[in-house]
Structures are given as C-alpha cells and as structure tokens.
Scaffold this active site. Structure first.
Site, PDB file in Angstrom:
ATOM      1  N   ASP A 101       1.020  -1.172   0.086  1.00 23.77           N
ATOM      2  CA  ASP A 101       0.105   0.073  -0.008  1.00 23.77           C
ATOM      3  C   ASP A 101       0.782   1.212   0.177  1.00 23.77           C
ATOM      4  O   ASP A 101       1.525   1.562   1.124  1.00 23.77           O
ATOM      5  CB  ASP A 101      -0.993   0.032   1.326  1.00 23.77           C
TER       6      ASP A 101
ATOM      7  N   ASP B   6      -6.578  -0.779  -1.165  1.00 26.22           N
ATOM      8  CA  ASP B   6      -5.705   0.378  -1.279  1.00 26.22           C
ATOM      9  C   ASP B   6      -4.231  -0.462  -1.599  1.00 26.22           C
ATOM     10  O   ASP B   6      -2.992   0.065  -1.568  1.00 26.22           O
ATOM     11  CB  ASP B   6      -5.418   1.106   0.003  1.00 26.22           C
TER      12      ASP B   6
ATOM     13  N   GLN C  60       3.181   4.306   2.735  1.00 24.88           N
ATOM     14  CA  GLN C  60       2.705   3.574   3.882  1.00 24.88           C
ATOM     15  C   GLN C  60       3.537   2.384   4.224  1.00 24.88           C
ATOM     16  O   GLN C  60       3.775   2.138   5.256  1.00 24.88           O
ATOM     17  CB  GLN C  60       1.268   3.380   3.995  1.00 24.88           C
TER      18      GLN C  60
ATOM     19  N   TYR D  11       2.854  -1.794  16.391  1.00 20.93           N
ATOM     20  CA  TYR D  11       1.759  -2.416  15.622  1.00 20.93           C
ATOM     21  C   TYR D  11       1.417  -1.046  14.725  1.00 20.93           C
ATOM     22  O   TYR D  11       0.947   0.024  14.948  1.00 20.93           O
ATOM     23  CB  TYR D  11       0.579  -2.339  16.410  1.00 20.93           C
TER      24      TYR D  11
ATOM     25  N   LYS E  38      -2.715  -4.510  10.270  1.00 22.16           N
ATOM     26  CA  LYS E  38      -2.881  -6.021   9.569  1.00 22.16           C
ATOM     27  C   LYS E  38      -2.191  -5.723   7.989  1.00 22.16           C
ATOM     28  O   LYS E  38      -1.904  -4.620   7.474  1.00 22.16           O
ATOM     29  CB  LYS E  38      -4.307  -6.373   9.361  1.00 22.16           C
TER      30      LYS E  38
ATOM     31  N   ASP F 163      -2.409  -6.936   4.687  1.00 18.59           N
ATOM     32  CA  ASP F 163      -3.219  -7.621   3.774  1.00 18.59           C
ATOM     33  C   ASP F 163      -2.524  -8.464   3.135  1.00 18.59           C
ATOM     34  O   ASP F 163      -1.447  -8.272   2.165  1.00 18.59           O
ATOM     35  CB  ASP F 163      -3.635  -6.217   2.872  1.00 18.59           C
TER      36      ASP F 163
ATOM     37  N   GLN G 214      -5.298 -28.117 -10.735  1.00 22.70           N
ATOM     38  CA  GLN G 214      -5.730 -29.245 -11.768  1.00 22.70           C
ATOM     39  C   GLN G 214      -4.562 -30.336 -11.890  1.00 22.70           C
ATOM     40  O   GLN G 214      -3.521 -30.020 -11.558  1.00 22.70           O
ATOM     41  CB  GLN G 214      -5.913 -28.503 -13.339  1.00 22.70           C
ATOM     42  N   SER G 215      -4.850 -31.119 -12.799  1.00 25.25           N
ATOM     43  CA  SER G 215      -4.146 -32.552 -12.943  1.00 25.25           C
ATOM     44  C   SER G 215      -3.359 -32.882 -11.764  1.00 25.25           C
ATOM     45  O   SER G 215      -1.886 -32.784 -11.749  1.00 25.25           O
ATOM     46  CB  SER G 215      -2.978 -32.037 -14.163  1.00 25.25           C
TER      47      SER G 215
ATOM     48  N   ASP H 155     -15.004   0.715   6.167  1.00 28.58           N
ATOM     49  CA  ASP H 155     -13.702   0.498   5.563  1.00 28.58           C
ATOM     50  C   ASP H 155     -13.584  -1.236   5.184  1.00 28.58           C
ATOM     51  O   ASP H 155     -12.517  -1.757   5.276  1.00 28.58           O
ATOM     52  CB  ASP H 155     -12.527   0.614   6.564  1.00 28.58           C
TER      53      ASP H 155
HETATM   54  C1  F6R Z   1      -7.481  -0.881   8.112  1.00 23.98           C
HETATM   55  C2  F6R Z   1      -7.527   0.290   7.559  1.00 23.98           C
HETATM   56  C3  F6R Z   1      -8.493   1.400   7.647  1.00 23.98           C
HETATM   57  C4  F6R Z   1      -7.661   2.498   8.579  1.00 23.98           C
HETATM   58  C5  F6R Z   1      -8.617   3.394   9.049  1.00 23.98           C
HETATM   59  C6  F6R Z   1      -8.017   4.696   9.831  1.00 23.98           C
HETATM   60  O1  F6R Z   1      -6.561  -1.530   7.467  1.00 23.98           O
HETATM   61  O2  F6R Z   1      -6.646   0.545   6.567  1.00 23.98           O
HETATM   62  O3  F6R Z   1      -9.477   0.848   8.424  1.00 23.98           O
HETATM   63  O4  F6R Z   1      -7.140   1.706   9.831  1.00 23.98           O
HETATM   64  O5  F6R Z   1      -9.243   3.942   7.909  1.00 23.98           O
HETATM   65  O6  F6R Z   1      -7.203   5.114   9.390  1.00 23.98           O
HETATM   66  P1  F6R Z   1      -6.355   6.536   9.603  1.00 23.98           P
HETATM   67  O7  F6R Z   1      -5.668   6.286  11.074  1.00 23.98           O
HETATM   68  O8  F6R Z   1      -5.044   6.602   8.442  1.00 23.98           O
HETATM   69  O9  F6R Z   1      -7.343   7.581   9.460  1.00 23.98           O
HETATM   70 MG    MG Z   2      -3.763   2.202   3.210  1.00 25.79          MG
HETATM   71 MG    MG Z   3      -4.786  -2.407   2.160  1.00 30.70          MG
END
Ligand code: F6R
Ligand code: MG
Ligand code: MG
Length: 371
Positions: free
Chosen positions: A12, A53, A95, A234, A237, A239, A247-248, A292
C-alpha cells in the site's frame, strides 16, 4: 528444464480516497516500470493489479525466489508509485515502505511477498489471490480446505493422483520457526496450530511422494509478512496475497475457489481491529467502503505459457458467488450491531488502535479494591 519463478509482491503506497482503492495513475506508473524491466530481459511477463488500497505486482522471471534484482525492481516500482501518489496527495503515501532504502531482499521491509519457482507443466493453471483489510492468517482456512478437506475437495477422495494428501509448511510468526506437517495423518495437530491464525500461518503447500508434481516445488505459497514485527510497533494488518496452482494432480480450479463461498471470519476491517466476513468480489468491486470493509478477496486466474501470463480471468466475477456476497453482507450487519464489543472488536493484544492503556491510566486513582 528451465524453471519459471512467479513473484506476487504487494504494498500500500497510497490510497484514494482514504484507504479505499488504488488510483489508476499508480497502476500506470507501475506498468511502465515493469514494462521497462521486461524489455531489458529481467522479466518474462507481468501484470499490475489492485485490491482495495494495495498495489499488486505479479511478475514471472527466470531468476528464482528471493532474487535481489526482482525484489529491487518491486521496491523501485513502489517508490515510483509513491512519487505519483505524493503528487496526487493520496492518502498514506509510501505507507508500507518501512525502510529508507532497499537492502537486497524486500522481505522484512514492509511489502508482502508470495513466490514460487516451478517447472511449468504442459498446462499450468494458476490463481493469484489478493486480500485487503485483513492479515496472512486469513488464508489458513481456505488453503486448508483446498488441500486437506475432503468435504471441499472431492479429488482428495476420488482422484488417485492426490489421494495421499499434501504437506503443509506452517510458520510460527512470533518465534520465526517453521514446521512441515503431513495431511491427512497429522490433520488434527495441524488444525490445533493453524486455528490460532494470528500466530501460526500456512506458508507453503507441497505434493507428497507419489504425487504428480515434484515434492520440492510448492503448489501454493502465501505472504506471511507481519508489518508490526518489521516496524517494531503495531502498524496494522498485513493484507496478504497467495499463489495457488490447480488441476492435474492438484485441486481443480473449482475446488480452489470453493472455500470462498463461505465468507469466513477474519480479523482486520476497520482500523485493523475488528473481526468480519471476507467477501469474495470482482476486481471492479474490490473497494472496501462500509466501515472500511468488509474485508475483500479477489482471484485472478491465469494459464502460464512459457512464463507468460494468459489472463487474468476475474474469477469471483460470477453469479455463483452472489450468495456468498449476500451472506457476507448479512454477517456484516450482525457483526456491526455489536459496535465496540468483542468479538466484533478484536481482543486487546490484537488491536491496531487502542485507547485502553490511556483510559486505565486516567482511572488509576479512582480504582479501589473490589470486595
Ligand atoms: C484498516 C485500514 C483502515 C484504517 C482507518 C483509519 O487496515 O486501513 O480501516 O485503519 O481508515 O485510518 P487512519 O488512522 O489513517 O485515519
Ligand atoms: Mg492504506
Ligand atoms: Mg490494504
């Protein structure tokens, strides 16, 4: 025989609007960069795609897994796309590029990587899966079902060429250790691990002795990068993406896609801090909007032809997955109704965003011993 390496590398590097989708200009910039590399002979072929994204680079080449030149090319492509994102003032530019500079291998620098070096069969069907708003463990359930669940994959029961089952390479992403387990014999032990999907993730799947394909060549590979380990804090996540051959002597295309008819629960969604259903969708509708999300998965189907990608076919763009999508929306309603309560909201240690330590600090003086 010349082997082909397929590298699916994603990052992303800027969303539009917010964390919703990838701007066409980023795709164009990435295609230009990869076309240059193809003309220079570094790549056999490539496709640039997107899911939510995330910018997805699918590349074929002859230089094997973990090749510095290919990883460097992906890094430079993401850097170029970041410049375009910055010029458009997109959201969260760069990011996932956590390092200041490329240092030989893209793993551990932010982007997610699924790679496999294979001996191309007479006909080589391959599916690139791409997910947004979730984490690598989201692939545990579908990959298990494809390669080990006889209720999903009829071939495990009735096709003599893979009746012996498959081997799974499981990674402990906290301890950085891995273990190879055989199914069906070790299925219950394996499920004990991979059911804990935020820690134990399926990294690769292999044929077993007696299978149709070489035992040392993966038939599936999944990205397992965990950004928070890279960044030391942290940052969300990761993605994930996966490559699956079909197949086969392997699960048929329909057996590979069948697990996604469930809309299983994964963690991610809003602020990487919620459980929700993963919705199989078409390329055109892979734009997570509601809260989201809900989390998305797309599937790009190809035949390989001497390393060239014939395709993609947008595999979930089919009415056969309408009911799965409908169920995901119903589950989304139900989960959302729980608002800030677990298990819609993740448990404390899994949340990307949390105010809990601050709330407890402010209340420290007011907490008294309970009887
Ligand atoms: C989850 C994700 C979104 C952001 C949310 C807040 O992986 O990308 O749900 O966590 O939109 O984003 P910020 O903190 O950038 O405003
Ligand atoms: Mg993003
Ligand atoms: Mg993403």
């Amino acid at each position: 025989m010349t082997k082909t390496t397929i590298s699916l590398i994603k990052a992303d590097v800027g969303g539009y609007p917010g964390h919703c989708s990838v701007h066409p200009e980023l795709i164009k910039a990435a295609e230009e960069k990869l076309e240059e590399a193809r003309r220079a002979g570094c790549l056999v072929d490539y496709r640039v795609m997107s899911c939510g994204d995330d910018l997805e680079l699918l590349m074929s080449h002859r230089t094997g897994c973990d090749c510095g030149d290919i990883h460097g090319l992906a890094w430079e492509t993401f850097e170029r796309a970041t410049e375009v994102a910055e010029a458009l003032k997109l959201y969260g530019c760069g990011q996932d590029l956590l390092a200041d500079a490329f240092s030989g291998n893209i793993k551990g620098l932010g982007p997610g990587v699924a790679e496999m070096e294979i001996t191309e069969r007479t006909a080589e069907p391959i599916v690139a899966f791409m997910m947004d708003k979730t984490e690598p463990g989201a692939f545990n359930l579908p990959i298990f079902k494809m390669f080990a669940d006889p209720f999903n994959t009829a071939g495990l029961v009735i096709d003599p060429s893979f009746h012996q089952g498959f081997s799974f390479e499981i990674w402990d992403v906290l301890e950085h250790k891995k273990v190879l387990m055989n199914c069906p014999e070790e299925m219950y032990d394996m499920l004990a691990l991979i059911g804990a999907k935020s820690r134990y993730v399926i990294k690769r799947v292999y044929c077993r002795p007696g299978g149709k394909l070489p035992e040392d060549e993966p038939v599936a590979a999944i990205s397992t990068e965990k950004l928070y380990q890279t960044a030391g804090r942290y940052v969300g996540k990761d993605d994930p993406v996966a490559l699956v051959r079909a197949q086969s002597g392997l699960p048929a295309l329909g057996e590979v896609l069948e697990p996604f008819a469930l809309g299983h629960l994964v963690s991610g969604w809003m602020r990487g801090s919620h459980n929700g259903p993963i919705m199989p969708c078409s390329f055109d509708t892979a734009h997570p909007t509601r809260f989201d999300g809900p989390p998305r998965v797309i599937a790009a189907g190809f035949q390989l032809a001497d390393g060239r990608f014939i395709g993609p076919v947008d595999l979930f763009n089919d009415v056969a997955f309408d009911r799965a999508r409908h169920r995901c929306l119903q589950i989304a309603d139900y989960m959302r109704a729980h608002g800030p309560f677990e298990p819609h909201r993740l448990a404390e240690e899994e949340m990307e965003y949390t105010t809990l330590p601050d709330v407890i600090r402010c209340l420290r003086e007011r907490f008294v011993d309970a009887e």
